[in-house]
Design a protein around this motif. Structure first.
Motif, PDB file in Angstrom:
ATOM      1  N   VAL A 155       0.931  -1.368  -0.347  1.00 61.93           N
ATOM      2  CA  VAL A 155      -0.052   0.222   0.124  1.00 61.93           C
ATOM      3  C   VAL A 155       0.536   1.466  -0.521  1.00 61.93           C
ATOM      4  CG1 VAL A 155      -1.837   1.460   1.496  1.00 61.93           C
ATOM      5  CG2 VAL A 155      -2.313  -0.879   0.912  1.00 61.93           C
ATOM      6  N   GLY A 156       1.400   0.934   0.688  1.00 62.50           N
ATOM      7  CA  GLY A 156       2.716   2.658   0.674  1.00 62.50           C
ATOM      8  C   GLY A 156       3.354   2.638  -0.278  1.00 62.50           C
ATOM      9  N   ALA A 157       3.966   1.791  -0.693  1.00 66.51           N
ATOM     10  CA  ALA A 157       4.635   1.973  -2.148  1.00 66.51           C
ATOM     11  C   ALA A 157       3.898   2.530  -3.112  1.00 66.51           C
ATOM     12  CB  ALA A 157       5.243  -0.107  -2.459  1.00 66.51           C
ATOM     13  N   ALA A 158       2.259   1.524  -3.487  1.00 63.62           N
ATOM     14  CA  ALA A 158       1.274   1.998  -4.914  1.00 63.62           C
ATOM     15  C   ALA A 158       1.135   3.347  -4.293  1.00 63.62           C
ATOM     16  CB  ALA A 158       0.406   1.313  -4.356  1.00 63.62           C
ATOM     17  N   LEU A 159       0.981   4.102  -3.200  1.00 59.33           N
ATOM     18  CA  LEU A 159       0.152   5.075  -3.336  1.00 59.33           C
ATOM     19  C   LEU A 159       1.781   6.020  -2.950  1.00 59.33           C
ATOM     20  CD1 LEU A 159      -1.539   5.453   0.126  1.00 59.33           C
ATOM     21  CD2 LEU A 159      -3.007   6.062  -1.713  1.00 59.33           C
ATOM     22  N   ALA A 160       2.678   6.276  -2.899  1.00 62.77           N
ATOM     23  CA  ALA A 160       4.104   6.840  -3.277  1.00 62.77           C
ATOM     24  C   ALA A 160       4.233   6.677  -4.689  1.00 62.77           C
ATOM     25  CB  ALA A 160       5.383   6.293  -2.121  1.00 62.77           C
ATOM     26  N   MET A 161       3.894   5.879  -5.444  1.00 65.95           N
ATOM     27  CA  MET A 161       4.918   5.760  -6.789  1.00 65.95           C
ATOM     28  C   MET A 161       3.284   6.965  -7.512  1.00 65.95           C
ATOM     29  SD  MET A 161       6.114   2.382  -8.011  1.00 65.95           S
ATOM     30  CE  MET A 161       4.548   1.555  -7.393  1.00 65.95           C
ATOM     31  N   ALA A 162       2.097   6.524  -7.206  1.00 65.56           N
ATOM     32  CA  ALA A 162       0.819   7.496  -7.710  1.00 65.56           C
ATOM     33  C   ALA A 162       1.597   8.867  -6.990  1.00 65.56           C
ATOM     34  CB  ALA A 162      -0.705   6.793  -6.978  1.00 65.56           C
ATOM     35  N   GLY A 163       1.840   9.739  -6.353  1.00 64.27           N
ATOM     36  CA  GLY A 163       2.447  10.394  -6.028  1.00 64.27           C
ATOM     37  C   GLY A 163       3.368  11.301  -6.865  1.00 64.27           C
ATOM     38  N   ALA A 164       4.446   9.934  -7.490  1.00 58.07           N
ATOM     39  CA  ALA A 164       5.366  10.646  -7.648  1.00 58.07           C
ATOM     40  C   ALA A 164       5.318  10.672  -9.453  1.00 58.07           C
ATOM     41  CB  ALA A 164       6.602   9.513  -7.739  1.00 58.07           C
ATOM     42  N   ILE A 165       4.140   9.823  -9.809  1.00 63.89           N
ATOM     43  CA  ILE A 165       3.946   9.907 -10.822  1.00 63.89           C
ATOM     44  C   ILE A 165       3.407  11.411 -11.510  1.00 63.89           C
ATOM     45  CG2 ILE A 165       2.484   9.492 -12.677  1.00 63.89           C
ATOM     46  CD1 ILE A 165       3.288   6.284 -11.764  1.00 63.89           C
ATOM     47  N   LEU A 166       2.635  11.339  -9.958  1.00 64.25           N
ATOM     48  CA  LEU A 166       0.977  12.844 -10.974  1.00 64.25           C
ATOM     49  C   LEU A 166       1.955  14.183 -10.169  1.00 64.25           C
ATOM     50  CD1 LEU A 166      -1.605  12.537  -8.216  1.00 64.25           C
ATOM     51  CD2 LEU A 166      -1.605  13.083 -10.773  1.00 64.25           C
ATOM     52  N   GLN A 167       3.229  14.400  -9.665  1.00 67.01           N
ATOM     53  CA  GLN A 167       3.324  15.243  -9.164  1.00 67.01           C
ATOM     54  C   GLN A 167       4.891  15.531 -11.193  1.00 67.01           C
ATOM     55  OE1 GLN A 167       6.056  15.078  -5.362  1.00 67.01           O
ATOM     56  NE2 GLN A 167       3.756  15.341  -4.006  1.00 67.01           N
ATOM     57  N   SER A 168       4.904  14.213 -11.360  1.00 65.24           N
ATOM     58  CA  SER A 168       5.996  14.658 -12.440  1.00 65.24           C
ATOM     59  C   SER A 168       5.114  15.331 -13.903  1.00 65.24           C
ATOM     60  CB  SER A 168       6.654  13.034 -12.993  1.00 65.24           C
ATOM     61  OG  SER A 168       6.525  13.171 -14.251  1.00 65.24           O
ATOM     62  N   ILE A 169       3.823  14.570 -13.789  1.00 67.05           N
ATOM     63  CA  ILE A 169       3.457  15.105 -15.017  1.00 67.05           C
ATOM     64  C   ILE A 169       2.394  15.971 -14.840  1.00 67.05           C
ATOM     65  CG2 ILE A 169       2.702  12.785 -15.973  1.00 67.05           C
ATOM     66  CD1 ILE A 169       0.310  12.518 -14.595  1.00 67.05           C
ATOM     67  N   VAL A 170       2.345  16.290 -13.329  1.00 61.49           N
ATOM     68  CA  VAL A 170       1.491  18.260 -13.568  1.00 61.49           C
ATOM     69  C   VAL A 170       2.224  19.387 -12.724  1.00 61.49           C
ATOM     70  CG1 VAL A 170      -0.040  19.410 -11.234  1.00 61.49           C
ATOM     71  CG2 VAL A 170      -0.381  16.938 -11.917  1.00 61.49           C
ATOM     72  N   ARG A 171       3.363  18.689 -12.907  1.00 62.35           N
ATOM     73  CA  ARG A 171       4.922  19.862 -12.714  1.00 62.35           C
ATOM     74  C   ARG A 171       4.645  20.554 -11.097  1.00 62.35           C
ATOM     75  NH1 ARG A 171       5.052  20.112 -18.483  1.00 62.35           N
ATOM     76  NH2 ARG A 171       3.960  21.988 -18.379  1.00 62.35           N
TER      77      ARG A 171
END
Length: 343
Positions: A80-96
């Motif tokens: 769960v921690g890994a999934a939420l963290a990767m989801a956040g990293a992806i969003l921060q990257s594409i949303v800048r």
């Protein structure tokens, strides 16, 4: 000597070495933390007995405690921690936007609204085993709604964030209204789920989350180069031949799948997708190919220790992990806002 003073090749080698060392240290820390968590609980267990139960479960009196109570909960916390963290990293990257996370753009709120709707209206008629499905569908619906409302000849990162914040607030209000109008039993169940808890985790929960991780993670890694190019700006990315619209939609879908699946089995664990990428970026930088695995390990550690505190710090009570994550995440969010204002 700083990295800026090195030649490009030397700087790249130094970053690569630091990245590998960071992953090694985080991985070792995660394994040791999982071992510690296996030993602690309402019935503390010596490490040798835990090891014996893991290696030879048929010849151990602790098999049920280790294999059915603690181990699935620990594995689920890590996933769960890994999934939420990767989801956040992806969003921060594409949303800048360094403040972007599944909580901010409404994915978590959509899952929460669907879950509370299920608990309030359907739990007495339908098996509670369908709750994760309802939460996952809510996350997907919220993401589709955000994309459709933010669409204007493509997806702008700024519009995506603004629409997501508005929808998250609206769905949060709807969730609160449902809890207020529900009976006491349904309201308590909904509130516990919203807080985020790994209580009574089972192997079936791990099995329901793992396929989504195995689906979304490789796709995310395949698109990390596109995400890093998009970070230079839309015009630069288009000039280099990056399909902006397709890449953003696929990466957003990966983030939704990761966050929705995690929230479906663990409830509303806020701020993990915000904190973990920021902490990981301090050590490995903002390139998504390096940030994704580092964020996953940091997120796994955050949820693992939050759940461990909930299990052992207030015995005989078993508190939701979301309380401790929010207790750290809320001040961290305020700190990020303050730092952004100072800059």
């Amino acid at each position: 000597m700083t990295l800026a003073a090195l030649s490009p090749s030397d700087a790249s080698n130094a970053l690569g070495t630091r990245f590998r060392l960071t992953l090694l240290l985080l991985s070792v820390g995660l394994v040791l933390s999982a071992a510690l968590s296996l030993c602690l609980g309402s019935f503390p267990t010596p490490p040798l007995q835990v090891g014996h139960s893991l290696i030879n479960p048929a010849d151990s009196e602790l098999t049920f405690i280790i294999w059915q109570l603690r181990l699935p909960r620990i594995v689920l916390a890590i996933l769960v921690g890994a999934a939420l963290a990767m989801a956040g990293a992806i969003l921060q990257s594409i949303v800048r936007n360094p403040l972007a996370s599944p909580d901010v753009i409404g994915i978590t709120s959509g899952a929460a609204l669907a879950a509370v709707l299920f608990i309030a209206l359907l739990s007495s008629h339908v098996s509670i085993g369908w709750l994760p499905v309802a939460a996952m569908l809510g996350a997907l619906f919220a993401a589709l709604l955000v994309v459709s409302l933010a669409w204007q000849r493509g997806i702008s990162p700024a519009r995506l964030v603004l629409v997501g914040i508005g929808l998250a607030a609206a769905m949060g209000a709807g969730t609160t209204l449902l809890i207020v109008m529900s009976d006491d039993s349904a309201a308590m169940s909904a509130y516990t789920w919203l807080t985020g808890s790994l209580y009574a985790a089972q192997w079936v929960d791990v099995a329901s989350l793992l396929p989504w991780l195995l689906l979304a993670t490789p796709v995310s890694f395949l698109l990390t180069r596109h995400a890093d190019t998009m970070a230079l700006g839309d015009s630069v990315a288009q000039g280099l031949g990056v399909p902006l619209l397709r890449s953003r939609i696929v990466l957003l879908a990966c983030s939704v799948v990761l966050a929705g699946a995690a929230v479906a089995v663990a409830g509303g664990l806020s701020f993990v997708g915000l904190m973990a990428p920021h902490l990981a970026a301090r050590w490995v930088g903002r390139h998504l190919a390096r940030l994704l695995p580092a964020s996953a390990l940091v997120g796994a550690l955050i949820v693992l220790y939050a759940d461990l505190l909930g299990r052992v710090a207030f015995l005989p009570n078993d508190l939701p992990a979301g309380i401790f994550v929010a207790g750290i995440g809320a001040p961290f969010f305020v700190y990020l806002l303050y730092r952004a204002r100072q800059r």
